[in-house]
Motif scaffolding. Structure first.
Motif, PDB file in Angstrom:
ATOM      1  N   UNK A  39      20.383   9.977 -18.698  1.00 58.80           N
ATOM      2  CA  UNK A  39      21.237   9.633 -19.820  1.00 58.80           C
ATOM      3  C   UNK A  39      22.333   8.649 -19.401  1.00 58.80           C
ATOM      4  N   UNK A  40      22.811   8.789 -18.159  1.00 60.65           N
ATOM      5  CA  UNK A  40      23.933   7.961 -17.708  1.00 60.65           C
ATOM      6  C   UNK A  40      23.497   6.527 -17.395  1.00 60.65           C
ATOM      7  N   UNK A  41      22.384   6.353 -16.674  1.00 56.40           N
ATOM      8  CA  UNK A  41      21.939   4.957 -16.424  1.00 56.40           C
ATOM      9  C   UNK A  41      21.474   4.315 -17.708  1.00 56.40           C
ATOM     10  N   UNK A  42      20.896   5.117 -18.593  1.00 57.65           N
ATOM     11  CA  UNK A  42      20.407   4.553 -19.837  1.00 57.65           C
ATOM     12  C   UNK A  42      21.567   4.019 -20.672  1.00 57.65           C
ATOM     13  N   UNK A  43      22.648   4.813 -20.804  1.00 53.02           N
ATOM     14  CA  UNK A  43      23.763   4.371 -21.658  1.00 53.02           C
ATOM     15  C   UNK A  43      24.753   3.479 -20.905  1.00 53.02           C
ATOM     16  N   UNK A  44      25.260   3.951 -19.771  1.00 55.14           N
ATOM     17  CA  UNK A  44      26.329   3.211 -19.094  1.00 55.14           C
ATOM     18  C   UNK A  44      25.782   2.110 -18.174  1.00 55.14           C
ATOM     19  N   UNK A  45      24.521   2.233 -17.770  1.00 50.14           N
ATOM     20  CA  UNK A  45      23.931   1.233 -16.887  1.00 50.14           C
ATOM     21  C   UNK A  45      23.025   0.264 -17.635  1.00 50.14           C
TER      22      UNK A  45
ATOM     23  N   UNK B 111      17.223  -1.257 -14.201  1.00 50.16           N
ATOM     24  CA  UNK B 111      18.674  -1.276 -14.387  1.00 50.16           C
ATOM     25  C   UNK B 111      19.154  -2.672 -14.006  1.00 50.16           C
TER      26      UNK B 111
ATOM     27  N   UNK C 267      18.484  14.912 -15.639  1.00 47.48           N
ATOM     28  CA  UNK C 267      18.742  14.529 -17.023  1.00 47.48           C
ATOM     29  C   UNK C 267      20.060  13.766 -17.147  1.00 47.48           C
ATOM     30  N   UNK C 268      21.060  14.200 -16.382  1.00 49.52           N
ATOM     31  CA  UNK C 268      22.346  13.485 -16.372  1.00 49.52           C
ATOM     32  C   UNK C 268      22.148  12.054 -15.887  1.00 49.52           C
ATOM     33  N   UNK C 269      21.344  11.885 -14.831  1.00 48.45           N
ATOM     34  CA  UNK C 269      21.083  10.528 -14.339  1.00 48.45           C
ATOM     35  C   UNK C 269      20.384   9.701 -15.418  1.00 48.45           C
TER      36      UNK C 269
END
Lengths: 308, 308
Positions: free
Chosen positions: B258-264, B134, B254-256
């Motif tokens: 998807x979230x670091x992948x897209x927003x991070x 990240x 899974x939320x983590x």
């Protein structure tokens, strides 16, 4: 009317409200709360009843002298008593919005949830809504629940959808897109939330939530990233353009909150909905900016309390 | 020895491995898989047994002509048969690592989990480890589980910690810091995971995981952001410096992801650990880069399979 896409537009809408809200603020003696009070009083956005177990700080006294009649200071013997007094002030209609300063969340929640003297009418469901502004997303994103409901039942999911859609309408979003989050897009009886999601979609189709598009199960990335949804071949107006995310449980909602806040550089605001008044329940670590936006949201949400 | 902090250092370590791994790749006919095969063969990083229900594409034939002896092409009647053949190739020791191309994950998993002819020895626990780079974090961050275990039991948490610590050791992290994630820092009997976390800390203190620091319950932000932990007054070496996050459930993991992948803007790599070989199980939407790093991780993880 243009809908609110950024927090500065939220501030504009807050400033345009016709009625100045009255806010009961419990244990306000921290820098961020004092900033919010000062800004709201000087800009005539809200009046305050401040309740603390400590004497009134000099900065508040000076503000009261400069803008007389907008601040009351009430002393309670302990922070717990301050919480009870704040709740009572809401119950008796002396204030419209309850806000937390540096009192412990658990202590304030105990006063709010008290069966006899609290703020939760029987049958009501309390949930937390976060609204965040993420630099890499094209609009505000609201979600539940990062704080209150651990493992939602169908009726709790239903309330989460309803409250979020109402708040989105308040922000001028005509037909908010609601993504019911799960780790895949498959409905699977092993995961009760996916079965509940099917029922929520039926209710949405039957008009229960008013003008809104509800779809799921869908994963977080598909909900916010059009490219991902296209690669996966998932076709729904919610994909890549969600206004609202409903998380399957508190662990996922809280993980999203913490992850977009830190790794996505998001600015967060949050309110608790479902009690007899909107409640602002910030974390100690929240910035003054974030607390101000939270209060703005609560004051905008008041529309649903005064019209129902 | 310096530990791996970025994926390019992971690539360096992959290139330095003494033994060239043999990879059984199921249904490899997608652009990203072909890129991975081509890179690994030309740089002598891995050899391949490619299994598909379609004839060998021209690009693979050309590669085989230029670098003879590094690729075998096996035809199976259907993708399901390709999966079974791939699993059999691992069982009979003809290949070291199993990798998924564009076959459906469920179909491949069915072959892997088959009780008689699969890859899961009785009593073994299968879990997914993601490693992500990240931009806003100072080192690689590994976590479980975004894909396999829905609601872990104590023994599944235990395996997740163990596998992640082993992988971190492989990456040269001497004493990895493991954060056991929950939405608050309080142990609460209402949330079984917080009770399990206490037991995991006891096991860590007793040396079960070797050189590692295990702490929790702790929330995501406190685990990765020193400032947040300081504001909250939480003192642990894990705070703000976690190498590994263990999520309470699949929805949160899974939320983590998807979230670091897209927003991070994170780059992700992932492997499944616990079977009789490391398994690379990328998503269709993953980039060639991400699939390459995943294979590199699997080949590095082989150390634990050849020495145990």
């Amino acid at each position: 009317m243009q809908y609110v896409k950024k927090f500065n537009e939220l501030t504009d809408r807050f400033c345009e409200l016709e009625r100045v809200a009255k806010v009961a603020l419990i244990c306000p003696d921290d820098e961020a709360s004092l900033h919010v009070i000062s800004r709201c009083v000087t800009e005539r956005l809200a009046d305050f009843i401040l309740i603390d177990s400590a004497p009134c700080p000099e900065s508040i006294k000076a503000l009261d002298t400069a803008y007389p009649g907008h601040i009351q200071w009430r002393i309670a013997p302990t922070p717990d008593e301050a919480a009870r007094l704040g709740v009572d002030i809401i119950r008796t209609g002396q204030a419209d919005v309850l806000m937390k300063g540096i009192i412990n969340t658990d202590n304030l929640m105990r006063a709010i949830l008290n069966k006899e003297h609290g703020l939760l009418p029987p049958g009501n469901i309390l949930t937390h809504i976060t609204v965040c502004e993420i630099p890499s997303y094209h609009k505000l994103l609201a979600f539940s629940d990062a704080t209150v409901i651990p493992y939602p039942t169908l009726e709790q999911y239903d309330a989460m959808v309803r409250y979020n859609v109402e708040l989105a309408h308040t922000l001028g979003i005509e037909s908010p897109k609601v993504a019911l989050i799960h780790f895949t897009e498959k409905v699977n009886p092993k995961f009760q939330n996916t079965i509940d999601y099917v029922e929520l979609k039926h209710r949405a189709a039957a008009g229960k939530y008013g003008n809104a598009v509800v779809d799921g199960p869908i994963d977080v990335k598909t909900a916010v990233d059009l490219h991902s949804s296209q690669v996966k071949g998932i076709i729904t107006p919610v994909a890549g353009d969600a206004d609202i995310l409903i998380f399957p449980d508190l662990e996922a909602g809280n993980t999203f909150y913490k992850t977009v806040s830190f790794f996505g550089n998001a600015v967060m605001a949050g309110i608790v909905i479902g009690a007899s008044a909107p409640i602002v329940l910030p974390s100690r670590a929240d910035s003054a900016e974030s607390k101000f936006y939270s209060l703005a949201l609560a004051c905008l949400a008041l529309r649903h309390y005064t019209t129902t």
